[in-house]
Design a protein around this motif. Structure first.
Motif, PDB file in Angstrom:
ATOM      1  N   ASP A 143       0.821 -10.228  15.070  1.00 35.99           N
ATOM      2  CA  ASP A 143       2.095  -9.548  15.320  1.00 35.99           C
ATOM      3  C   ASP A 143       3.015  -9.594  14.109  1.00 35.99           C
ATOM      4  O   ASP A 143       4.176  -9.179  14.197  1.00 35.99           O
ATOM      5  N   ALA A 144       2.545 -10.124  12.991  1.00 36.32           N
ATOM      6  CA  ALA A 144       3.374 -10.238  11.787  1.00 36.32           C
ATOM      7  C   ALA A 144       3.749  -8.855  11.270  1.00 36.32           C
ATOM      8  O   ALA A 144       3.029  -7.864  11.471  1.00 36.32           O
ATOM      9  N   LYS A 145       4.890  -8.790  10.593  1.00 34.26           N
ATOM     10  CA  LYS A 145       5.374  -7.509  10.076  1.00 34.26           C
ATOM     11  C   LYS A 145       4.599  -7.081   8.838  1.00 34.26           C
ATOM     12  O   LYS A 145       4.118  -5.947   8.759  1.00 34.26           O
ATOM     13  N   LYS A 146       4.499  -7.971   7.855  1.00 32.91           N
ATOM     14  CA  LYS A 146       3.779  -7.644   6.615  1.00 32.91           C
ATOM     15  C   LYS A 146       2.432  -8.368   6.630  1.00 32.91           C
ATOM     16  O   LYS A 146       2.375  -9.601   6.683  1.00 32.91           O
ATOM     17  N   ALA A 161      -7.433   5.436   6.815  1.00 36.88           N
ATOM     18  CA  ALA A 161      -6.610   5.103   7.975  1.00 36.88           C
ATOM     19  C   ALA A 161      -5.412   4.242   7.593  1.00 36.88           C
ATOM     20  O   ALA A 161      -4.374   4.294   8.252  1.00 36.88           O
ATOM     21  N   ALA A 162      -5.523   3.451   6.506  1.00 33.45           N
ATOM     22  CA  ALA A 162      -4.468   2.501   6.145  1.00 33.45           C
ATOM     23  C   ALA A 162      -3.481   3.040   5.131  1.00 33.45           C
ATOM     24  O   ALA A 162      -2.425   2.427   4.913  1.00 33.45           O
ATOM     25  N   ARG A 163      -3.748   4.180   4.527  1.00 36.52           N
ATOM     26  CA  ARG A 163      -2.938   4.588   3.380  1.00 36.52           C
ATOM     27  C   ARG A 163      -1.523   4.999   3.761  1.00 36.52           C
ATOM     28  O   ARG A 163      -0.637   5.041   2.900  1.00 36.52           O
ATOM     29  N   ASN A 164      -1.256   5.300   5.050  1.00 37.31           N
ATOM     30  CA  ASN A 164       0.082   5.702   5.473  1.00 37.31           C
ATOM     31  C   ASN A 164       0.827   4.574   6.178  1.00 37.31           C
ATOM     32  O   ASN A 164       1.888   4.802   6.754  1.00 37.31           O
ATOM     33  N   VAL A 165       0.285   3.352   6.148  1.00 40.91           N
ATOM     34  CA  VAL A 165       0.924   2.198   6.779  1.00 40.91           C
ATOM     35  C   VAL A 165       1.425   1.287   5.670  1.00 40.91           C
ATOM     36  O   VAL A 165       0.646   0.579   5.031  1.00 40.91           O
ATOM     37  N   GLN A 166       2.724   1.315   5.423  1.00 39.59           N
ATOM     38  CA  GLN A 166       3.272   0.601   4.280  1.00 39.59           C
ATOM     39  C   GLN A 166       3.280  -0.909   4.471  1.00 39.59           C
ATOM     40  O   GLN A 166       3.257  -1.656   3.486  1.00 39.59           O
ATOM     41  N   GLU A 167       3.338  -1.374   5.698  1.00 40.46           N
ATOM     42  CA  GLU A 167       3.473  -2.806   5.945  1.00 40.46           C
ATOM     43  C   GLU A 167       2.138  -3.552   5.909  1.00 40.46           C
ATOM     44  O   GLU A 167       2.113  -4.772   6.014  1.00 40.46           O
ATOM     45  N   VAL A 168       1.037  -2.819   5.800  1.00 40.06           N
ATOM     46  CA  VAL A 168      -0.289  -3.450   5.784  1.00 40.06           C
ATOM     47  C   VAL A 168      -0.974  -3.086   4.473  1.00 40.06           C
ATOM     48  O   VAL A 168      -1.014  -1.918   4.082  1.00 40.06           O
ATOM     49  N   LEU A 169      -1.502  -4.080   3.790  1.00 42.97           N
ATOM     50  CA  LEU A 169      -2.153  -3.881   2.495  1.00 42.97           C
ATOM     51  C   LEU A 169      -3.603  -4.318   2.576  1.00 42.97           C
ATOM     52  O   LEU A 169      -3.903  -5.422   3.056  1.00 42.97           O
ATOM     53  N   LEU A 170      -4.509  -3.461   2.116  1.00 45.48           N
ATOM     54  CA  LEU A 170      -5.932  -3.793   2.041  1.00 45.48           C
ATOM     55  C   LEU A 170      -6.271  -4.142   0.598  1.00 45.48           C
ATOM     56  O   LEU A 170      -6.004  -3.361  -0.316  1.00 45.48           O
ATOM     57  N   MET A 171      -6.860  -5.312   0.385  1.00 49.70           N
ATOM     58  CA  MET A 171      -7.248  -5.736  -0.956  1.00 49.70           C
ATOM     59  C   MET A 171      -8.626  -6.374  -0.912  1.00 49.70           C
ATOM     60  O   MET A 171      -8.981  -7.040   0.080  1.00 49.70           O
ATOM     61  N   THR A 172      -9.390  -6.169  -1.977  1.00 51.97           N
ATOM     62  CA  THR A 172     -10.683  -6.844  -2.070  1.00 51.97           C
ATOM     63  C   THR A 172     -10.477  -8.274  -2.555  1.00 51.97           C
ATOM     64  O   THR A 172      -9.483  -8.581  -3.234  1.00 51.97           O
ATOM     65  N   ALA A 173     -11.416  -9.139  -2.236  1.00 45.32           N
ATOM     66  CA  ALA A 173     -11.291 -10.551  -2.605  1.00 45.32           C
ATOM     67  C   ALA A 173     -11.318 -10.748  -4.112  1.00 45.32           C
ATOM     68  O   ALA A 173     -10.764 -11.718  -4.624  1.00 45.32           O
ATOM     69  N   ALA A 174     -11.950  -9.830  -4.831  1.00 47.33           N
ATOM     70  CA  ALA A 174     -12.029  -9.959  -6.291  1.00 47.33           C
ATOM     71  C   ALA A 174     -10.734  -9.553  -6.974  1.00 47.33           C
ATOM     72  O   ALA A 174     -10.487  -9.949  -8.118  1.00 47.33           O
ATOM     73  N   GLU A 175      -9.865  -8.773  -6.300  1.00 43.97           N
ATOM     74  CA  GLU A 175      -8.678  -8.235  -6.941  1.00 43.97           C
ATOM     75  C   GLU A 175      -7.374  -8.794  -6.389  1.00 43.97           C
ATOM     76  O   GLU A 175      -6.324  -8.633  -7.018  1.00 43.97           O
TER      77      GLU A 175
END
Length: 299
Positions: A143-146, A161-175
């Protein structure tokens, strides 16, 4: 799909090394400052009197006008003239070494895990590529915001699916970096990311002692130095740091080392008849002082 809280015990089981609150704060500060400095373009620029438009013609004669004497109209005191000591293009980038980056990542991960802000899931993907489905999948986990979601990789539909959701960030473990970790209220680790994070936080393997220590320097000067200051002189690998030299001496000779100082030397000039023929190889010297009560006879 449910998330499990990632504990310090689970981190140890996954070979992810973390540090407590007593270590690494300066490394975190240095790395955050470097991130912010590296984002600066340093493109602010102003023109001096040599660069502004105009000619070198004297605006009026030297005497007889009642005005102060002046040269050309590009002087800084005139409107449209040059700027004195104005901003110039500048490189603000900072470099942070690998060991500091590794320590900072360990510290931030340790703080997040201790604060119960890290969770793990077996997998994360959105098959239909819809934003609505992505938001629902994230809400099912926290339920966290960011939110920061870290995985080894994501498929194209999940990114879409995630590119229009500003509060959620997808990152790879290497980066993923510590700034992104610190800005998140909750961190979701996918199981396939744990191995990469373990390798990023792992202690760098120590060099072989015979790669670090090349030979013992025995000379009249080195002998006098040993008698007066107690320092031993070694020729070492040019890329070896003081920590590696200290460990290599302690392992090779079984003695405890108190301090190490180093000096780099340029190779000597080779000569063939009267023309230069390059230089000998550059090399590095280490002055090693043993701890009190330790002795070592190298002669």
């Amino acid at each position: 799909m449910s998330a499990n809280t990632f504990t310090l015990e689970a981190a140890a089981a996954a070979n992810i090394q973390v540090v407590g609150s007593d270590k690494g704060s300066q490394a975190v500060h240095d790395l955050i400052v470097a991130y912010q400095a590296n984002r600066r373009t340093g493109s602010a620029n102003s023109k001096t009197r040599a660069e502004v438009s105009g000619n070198n013609k004297k605006i009026f004669r030297q005497k007889g006008t009642g005005n102060a004497r002046h040269g050309d109209k590009r002087a800084p005191i005139f409107v449209g003239g040059g700027v004195v000591f104005g901003p110039r293009p500048c490189d603000y980038s900072k470099k942070v070494n690998k060991s500091t980056r590794r320590l900072a990542l360990r510290r931030v991960l340790g703080d997040l895990i201790a604060a119960s802000k890290v969770s793990t899931v077996s997998e994360f993907s959105v098959a239909d590529g819809k934003t609505k489905s992505f938001i629902k999948a994230v809400k099912d986990l926290t339920d966290a915001k960011k939110v920061l979601i870290v995985a080894a990789s994501f498929d194209e539909t999940t990114y879409r699916a995630a590119r229009n959701v500003q509060e959620v960030l997808l990152m790879t473990a290497a980066e993923v970096n510590i700034e992104q970790l610190m800005n998140a209220d909750a961190v979701i680790l996918v199981d396939n990311a744990l191995e990469t994070l373990a390798s990023r936080t792992a202690q760098e393997a120590m060099k072989d002692i015979y790669q670090v220590i090349k030979k013992v320097r025995i000379s009249e000067k080195a002998t006098m130095l040993q008698e007066t200051t107690g320092e031993l002189v070694f020729e070492v690998d040019r890329d070896a740091n003081k920590i590696e030299i200290k460990k290599a001496v302690e392992v090779a000779f079984g003695k405890k080392v108190a301090s190490v100082r180093t000096a780099n030397y340029d190779g000597k000039l080779k000569r063939q008849r009267r023309s230069d023929a390059g230089r000998t190889a550059h090399w590095k010297k280490a002055y090693v002082k043993l701890a009190n009560g330790e002795t070592l006879d190298l002669v």
